[in-house]
Scaffold this active site. Structure first.
Site, PDB file in Angstrom:
ATOM      1  N   LYS A 184      21.130  -0.524 -11.473  1.00  0.00           N
ATOM      2  CA  LYS A 184      20.379  -0.282 -12.882  1.00  0.00           C
ATOM      3  C   LYS A 184      19.016  -0.958 -12.802  1.00  0.00           C
ATOM      4  CE  LYS A 184      21.880   0.099 -17.651  1.00  0.00           C
ATOM      5  NZ  LYS A 184      22.586  -0.687 -18.640  1.00  0.00           N
TER       6      LYS A 184
HETATM    7  C1  E4P Z   1      23.500   0.521 -21.717  1.00  0.00           C
HETATM    8  O1  E4P Z   1      23.390   1.295 -20.380  1.00  0.00           O
HETATM    9  C2  E4P Z   1      22.427   0.007 -22.569  1.00  0.00           C
HETATM   10  O2  E4P Z   1      22.133  -1.240 -21.902  1.00  0.00           O
HETATM   11  C3  E4P Z   1      23.214  -0.111 -23.546  1.00  0.00           C
HETATM   12  O3  E4P Z   1      23.700   1.120 -24.089  1.00  0.00           O
HETATM   13  C4  E4P Z   1      22.095  -0.750 -24.616  1.00  0.00           C
HETATM   14  O4  E4P Z   1      22.679  -0.529 -26.054  1.00  0.00           O
HETATM   15  P1  E4P Z   1      22.062  -1.649 -27.123  1.00  0.00           P
HETATM   16  O5  E4P Z   1      21.107  -1.013 -27.715  1.00  0.00           O
HETATM   17  O6  E4P Z   1      23.198  -1.320 -28.290  1.00  0.00           O
HETATM   18  O7  E4P Z   1      22.223  -3.060 -26.738  1.00  0.00           O
END
Ligand code: E4P
Length: 221
Positions: A87
């Site tokens: 990522k």
């Molecule tokens: C996933 O890949 C993201 O990091 C996550 O969905 C972020 O979610 P949030 O905005 O609820 O922290």
């Protein structure tokens, strides 16, 4: 549509996986920190545990913000397990790393996407997934439809040019986000366990079930 579980908590990940509908998982440094896991070795061990639970792609995020650092860390992360997807944040150095990973057949998820322009650039660099953040954009724009509008724009652009990059809708806050994403036709949604469970609920289901069971009991004293 694929369903990923968005969590760093092993119990939650197991619970979600027990439904039999989970196709992968996403994590981020905040979710890992929430679990109190510190130090590179422990964090990598934790990713391995998630890989052992879930059948499918598992996103693990780099901490580096330079192209060189992201590439080094990406190689280390991808050695944990074949399921690991690196990522990478949507920053200039991240884009250069996406191009490198794409040419070296390492799967990537370009994260922190808040506009169709950012998604277009990530797709052009060969990202395997882009993660547009719906909930955070809704909050920032003070418009409850801002996130879904972005998702629609990304879907249009990717369709126009036949990009293979998959749309992985992230920052999901409620079941409505999931259904709106399904209507647009995203490839994947990544959801916290809470929103996943809420998908199964409707007040009329509870009322109807109670009535059916009451009628059965009356008829079978
Ligand atoms: C996933 O890949 C993201 O990091 C996550 O969905 C972020 O979610 P949030 O905005 O609820 O922290």
């Amino acid at each position: 549509m694929k369903f990923f579980i968005d969590s760093g908590n092993l119990d939650e990940i197991k619970s979600a996986n027990n439904f039999g509908i989970i196709d992968g998982a996403t994590t981020n440094p905040s979710l890992i920190a929430k679990e109190g896991i510190k130090g590179k070795k422990n964090i990598f061990d934790h990713y391995k545990k998630i890989c052992d639970i879930i059948e499918g792609d598992i996103s693990a995020e780099v901490i580096s913000t330079t192209t060189k650092g992201i590439i080094k860390e990406g190689h280390e992360l991808s050695e944990i397990d074949d399921k690991i997807v690196v990522k990478v944040p949507m920053i200039e150095d991240g884009i250069k790393a996406l191009d490198y990973f794409s040419k070296n057949k390492i799967k990537t998820n370009c994260t922190l996407i808040f506009s169709a322009a950012q998604a277009l650039i990530a797709a052009k660099c060969g990202a395997t997934y882009v993660s547009p953040f719906i909930g955070r954009l809704d909050d920032w724009e003070k418009d409850k439809n801002a996130g879904i509008k972005m998702i629609k724009d990304i879907k249009n652009i990717f369709t126009n040019y036949n990009y293979n990059t998959e749309i992985l809708a992230a920052s999901i806050r409620n079941p409505k986000h999931i259904i709106e994403c399904a209507k647009v036709g995203v490839n994947v949604i990544t959801t916290p366990l809470k929103s996943l469970l809420e998908l199964t609920k409707h007040p009329l289901t509870d009322v109807g079930l109670k009535q059916f069971l009451d009628d059965y009991k009356k008829n079978n004293p």
